[in-house]
Design a protein around this motif. Structure first.
Motif, PDB file in Angstrom:
ATOM      1  N   PRO A  44       0.851  -1.193   0.000  1.00  0.00           N
ATOM      2  CA  PRO A  44       0.000   0.000   0.000  1.00  0.00           C
ATOM      3  C   PRO A  44       0.883   1.238   0.000  1.00  0.00           C
ATOM      4  CG  PRO A  44      -0.356  -1.329   1.996  1.00  0.00           C
ATOM      5  CD  PRO A  44       0.682  -1.997   1.202  1.00  0.00           C
ATOM      6  N   VAL A  45       0.432   2.289  -0.668  1.00  0.00           N
ATOM      7  CA  VAL A  45       1.209   3.525  -0.744  1.00  0.00           C
ATOM      8  C   VAL A  45       0.394   4.671  -0.174  1.00  0.00           C
ATOM      9  CG1 VAL A  45       0.484   4.059  -3.113  1.00  0.00           C
ATOM     10  CG2 VAL A  45       2.588   5.015  -2.232  1.00  0.00           C
ATOM     11  N   VAL A  46       1.053   5.489   0.668  1.00  0.00           N
ATOM     12  CA  VAL A  46       0.425   6.657   1.273  1.00  0.00           C
ATOM     13  C   VAL A  46       1.176   7.880   0.757  1.00  0.00           C
ATOM     14  CG1 VAL A  46      -0.073   7.860   3.425  1.00  0.00           C
ATOM     15  CG2 VAL A  46      -0.239   5.377   3.328  1.00  0.00           C
ATOM     16  N   ASP A  47       0.461   8.801   0.118  1.00  0.00           N
ATOM     17  CA  ASP A  47       1.075  10.025  -0.384  1.00  0.00           C
ATOM     18  C   ASP A  47       1.128  11.066   0.729  1.00  0.00           C
ATOM     19  OD1 ASP A  47       1.538   9.167  -3.013  1.00  0.00           O
ATOM     20  OD2 ASP A  47      -0.546   9.558  -3.557  1.00  0.00           O
ATOM     21  N   VAL A  48       2.304  11.682   0.902  1.00  0.00           N
ATOM     22  CA  VAL A  48       2.486  12.720   1.910  1.00  0.00           C
ATOM     23  C   VAL A  48       2.880  14.014   1.223  1.00  0.00           C
ATOM     24  CG1 VAL A  48       3.064  11.125   3.760  1.00  0.00           C
ATOM     25  CG2 VAL A  48       4.874  12.010   2.322  1.00  0.00           C
ATOM     26  N   GLU A  49       2.563  15.139   1.853  1.00  0.00           N
ATOM     27  CA  GLU A  49       2.872  16.437   1.268  1.00  0.00           C
ATOM     28  C   GLU A  49       4.315  16.829   1.470  1.00  0.00           C
ATOM     29  OE1 GLU A  49       0.207  19.533   2.351  1.00  0.00           O
ATOM     30  OE2 GLU A  49      -1.527  18.211   2.269  1.00  0.00           O
ATOM     31  N   ILE A  50       4.913  16.383   2.563  1.00  0.00           N
ATOM     32  CA  ILE A  50       6.277  16.797   2.872  1.00  0.00           C
ATOM     33  C   ILE A  50       6.995  15.661   3.595  1.00  0.00           C
ATOM     34  CG2 ILE A  50       5.779  17.831   5.104  1.00  0.00           C
ATOM     35  CD1 ILE A  50       7.576  20.191   4.096  1.00  0.00           C
ATOM     36  N   SER A  51       8.265  15.494   3.269  1.00  0.00           N
ATOM     37  CA  SER A  51       9.095  14.483   3.927  1.00  0.00           C
ATOM     38  C   SER A  51      10.470  15.090   4.165  1.00  0.00           C
ATOM     39  CB  SER A  51       9.201  13.225   3.063  1.00  0.00           C
ATOM     40  OG  SER A  51       9.996  13.477   1.919  1.00  0.00           O
ATOM     41  N   SER A  52      11.401  14.291   4.628  1.00  0.00           N
ATOM     42  CA  SER A  52      12.744  14.806   4.882  1.00  0.00           C
ATOM     43  C   SER A  52      13.431  15.247   3.588  1.00  0.00           C
ATOM     44  CB  SER A  52      13.595  13.751   5.581  1.00  0.00           C
ATOM     45  OG  SER A  52      13.714  12.609   4.772  1.00  0.00           O
ATOM     46  N   GLU A  53      12.983  14.743   2.448  1.00  0.00           N
ATOM     47  CA  GLU A  53      13.580  15.126   1.161  1.00  0.00           C
ATOM     48  C   GLU A  53      13.090  16.482   0.672  1.00  0.00           C
ATOM     49  OE1 GLU A  53      15.910  13.500  -0.885  1.00  0.00           O
ATOM     50  OE2 GLU A  53      16.236  12.404   0.967  1.00  0.00           O
ATOM     51  N   SER A  54      11.947  16.953   1.162  1.00  0.00           N
ATOM     52  CA  SER A  54      11.423  18.223   0.677  1.00  0.00           C
ATOM     53  C   SER A  54      11.267  19.265   1.777  1.00  0.00           C
ATOM     54  CB  SER A  54      10.062  18.004  -0.001  1.00  0.00           C
ATOM     55  OG  SER A  54       9.128  17.470   0.915  1.00  0.00           O
ATOM     56  N   HIS A  55      11.508  18.906   3.028  1.00  0.00           N
ATOM     57  CA  HIS A  55      11.359  19.852   4.132  1.00  0.00           C
ATOM     58  C   HIS A  55      12.522  20.842   4.122  1.00  0.00           C
ATOM     59  CE1 HIS A  55      10.999  21.487   8.166  1.00  0.00           C
ATOM     60  NE2 HIS A  55       9.768  21.006   8.177  1.00  0.00           N
ATOM     61  N   PRO A  56      12.247  22.144   4.227  1.00  0.00           N
ATOM     62  CA  PRO A  56      13.309  23.150   4.153  1.00  0.00           C
ATOM     63  C   PRO A  56      14.406  22.977   5.201  1.00  0.00           C
ATOM     64  CG  PRO A  56      11.174  24.206   4.004  1.00  0.00           C
ATOM     65  CD  PRO A  56      10.924  22.764   4.308  1.00  0.00           C
ATOM     66  N   PHE A  57      14.083  22.479   6.365  1.00  0.00           N
ATOM     67  CA  PHE A  57      15.107  22.310   7.403  1.00  0.00           C
ATOM     68  C   PHE A  57      16.130  21.260   6.984  1.00  0.00           C
ATOM     69  CE2 PHE A  57      16.816  20.232  11.171  1.00  0.00           C
ATOM     70  CZ  PHE A  57      17.332  21.321  11.849  1.00  0.00           C
ATOM     71  N   TYR A  58      15.672  20.162   6.414  1.00  0.00           N
ATOM     72  CA  TYR A  58      16.569  19.075   6.044  1.00  0.00           C
ATOM     73  C   TYR A  58      17.258  19.311   4.703  1.00  0.00           C
ATOM     74  CZ  TYR A  58      14.318  16.689   9.876  1.00  0.00           C
ATOM     75  OH  TYR A  58      13.827  16.367  11.105  1.00  0.00           O
ATOM     76  N   THR A  59      16.666  20.109   3.828  1.00  0.00           N
ATOM     77  CA  THR A  59      17.273  20.346   2.524  1.00  0.00           C
ATOM     78  C   THR A  59      18.244  21.519   2.537  1.00  0.00           C
ATOM     79  OG1 THR A  59      15.449  21.788   1.842  1.00  0.00           O
ATOM     80  CG2 THR A  59      15.273  19.437   1.298  1.00  0.00           C
ATOM     81  N   GLY A  60      18.254  22.306   3.613  1.00  0.00           N
ATOM     82  CA  GLY A  60      19.150  23.450   3.693  1.00  0.00           C
ATOM     83  C   GLY A  60      18.611  24.679   2.989  1.00  0.00           C
ATOM     84  N   LYS A  61      17.359  24.659   2.590  1.00  0.00           N
ATOM     85  CA  LYS A  61      16.759  25.797   1.899  1.00  0.00           C
ATOM     86  C   LYS A  61      15.912  26.645   2.839  1.00  0.00           C
ATOM     87  CE  LYS A  61      16.642  23.393  -2.471  1.00  0.00           C
ATOM     88  NZ  LYS A  61      15.824  22.821  -3.520  1.00  0.00           N
ATOM     89  N   ALA A  62      16.160  26.517   4.128  1.00  0.00           N
ATOM     90  CA  ALA A  62      15.406  27.286   5.111  1.00  0.00           C
ATOM     91  C   ALA A  62      15.796  28.752   5.030  1.00  0.00           C
ATOM     92  CB  ALA A  62      15.660  26.752   6.522  1.00  0.00           C
TER      93      ALA A  62
END
Length: 92
Positions: A44-62
Motif C-alpha cells: 500500500p502507498v500513502v502520499d504525503v505532502e512533505i518528507s525529509s527530502e522536501s522539508h526546508p530544514f533538512y534540505t538546507g533551503k530554510a
C-alpha cells in the motif's frame, strides 16, 4: 494484549510526490492505492505532502533571519550605542 483490538502493523510505502521520493517502512496507515516496490512485491502507498527530502530544514533551503538588519533598524529608529546595555566595551 487483547485480540482483534489493534490495527494491523505491516509494510507501507510513503511517497513524497513533490520530491519524487518514496521509502518503505512499517506502519498501521491504510490506503486503497498500491505500488510495486523494488523487491517485486506490492505494498500500500500513502502520499504525503512533505518528507525529509522536501522539508526546508533538512534540505538546507530554510530562510535565515537577518538579525543584523533588524538590530541596525532598531538602532536607527530608537538611537543606539550610548545607553546601558548597548553592547559596548564598558568595564564590568
Amino acid at each position: 494484549m487483547q485480540q482483534d483490538k489493534h490495527p494491523e502493523y505491516r509494510p507501507v510505502v510513503f511517497r513524497d510526490r513533490s520530491a519524487g521520493y518514496a521509502f518503505l517502512t512499517r506502519s498501521t496507515a491504510t490506503s486503497d492505492q498500491h505500488i510495486e516496490w523494488d523487491d517485486g512485491r506490492t505494498y500500500p502507498v500513502v502520499d504525503v505532502e512533505i518528507s525529509s527530502e522536501s522539508h526546508p530544514f533538512y534540505t538546507g533551503k530554510a530562510r535565515t533571519v537577518d538579525s543584523e538588519g533588524r538590530v541596525a533598524r532598531f538602532e536607527r529608529r530608537y538611537g543606539g550605542g550610548t545607553g546601558q546595555g548597548s553592547g559596548g566595551d564598558a568595564p564590568a
